[in-house]
Structures are given as C-alpha cells and as structure tokens.
Design an enzyme around this catalytic site. Structure first.
Site, PDB file in Angstrom:
ATOM      1  N   ARG A  58      62.720  59.152  17.374  1.00 38.80           N
ATOM      2  CA  ARG A  58      61.723  58.554  17.634  1.00 38.80           C
ATOM      3  C   ARG A  58      61.916  58.363  18.944  1.00 38.80           C
ATOM      4  O   ARG A  58      61.323  58.663  19.959  1.00 38.80           O
ATOM      5  CB  ARG A  58      61.705  56.915  17.200  1.00 38.80           C
ATOM      6  CG  ARG A  58      61.186  56.740  15.937  1.00 38.80           C
ATOM      7  CD  ARG A  58      60.944  54.946  15.642  1.00 38.80           C
ATOM      8  NE  ARG A  58      62.609  55.415  15.626  1.00 38.80           N
ATOM      9  CZ  ARG A  58      62.725  53.505  15.274  1.00 38.80           C
ATOM     10  NH1 ARG A  58      61.888  52.266  15.608  1.00 38.80           N
ATOM     11  NH2 ARG A  58      64.106  53.190  15.575  1.00 38.80           N
ATOM     12  N   ASN A  80      58.771  54.656  13.009  1.00 37.42           N
ATOM     13  CA  ASN A  80      59.669  54.949  10.788  1.00 37.42           C
ATOM     14  C   ASN A  80      58.460  53.785  10.322  1.00 37.42           C
ATOM     15  O   ASN A  80      57.880  52.996  10.658  1.00 37.42           O
ATOM     16  CB  ASN A  80      61.002  53.722  10.564  1.00 37.42           C
ATOM     17  CG  ASN A  80      61.696  54.712  11.583  1.00 37.42           C
ATOM     18  OD1 ASN A  80      61.919  55.381  12.068  1.00 37.42           O
ATOM     19  ND2 ASN A  80      63.616  54.339  12.158  1.00 37.42           N
TER      20      ASN A  80
END
Length: 86
Positions: free
Chosen positions: A17, A35
């Site tokens: 990320r 996520n």
C-alpha cells in the site's frame, strides 16, 4: 477516468500500500488503496494514464509479488488526492 482494480498475490504485509502511495506521488495520480479481507488489495486510480500506472503496479516493490490485476468497475467519483484506507 476512474477505475477500481483488485490486485492478487503477495500484496499484504509487504509494504505494498505504501509502495502504491509513493507511486501516486511520483506519477501524479489520485485515488485510494486498501487491504481486503481475502488478502488482496483494492486500488482506485483517478487518472488518464491507467496503463502506465498499472505497468508500475505490476512490478510491485521488492517484497511483493503481483500475480493478477482485475478491473472490477468504472466509478463516477472524483478524487482530490491519494489515500491509504484502513
């Protein structure tokens, strides 16, 4: 153009990320990354350079391994920045 993608592979717990966030700064695009419960990552990209961005995302960072990217939908939203969602 704003599209949502699901990225599969080793993409959680490896800084993926943050990698996408830094990529958004480098390539100047807006959107979000988060996520998902199944171990995949959802990325929303607000840019006219989708293919260029996806090419870099497929490379991933040193610890990740992207196996597949699936486009799930086109959105009618607008993003002013890029966010990591939790």
């Amino acid at each position: 153009m704003i599209n949502k993608y699901i990225v599969y592979g080793r993409v959680q717990g490896v800084g993926f990320r943050y990698f996408v966030y830094k990529l958004s700064e480098k390539l100047k695009f807006n959107g979000s990354v988060k996520n998902l419960p199944d171990g995949s990552v959802e990325i929303v990209i607000d840019s006219n350079r989708q293919e260029e961005i996806l090419k870099e995302i497929k490379k991933g960072n040193f610890f990740s391994h992207v196996e597949n990217i699936i486009k799930t939908e086109t959105l009618e939203l607008s993003y002013d920045d890029f966010k990591i969602l939790y």
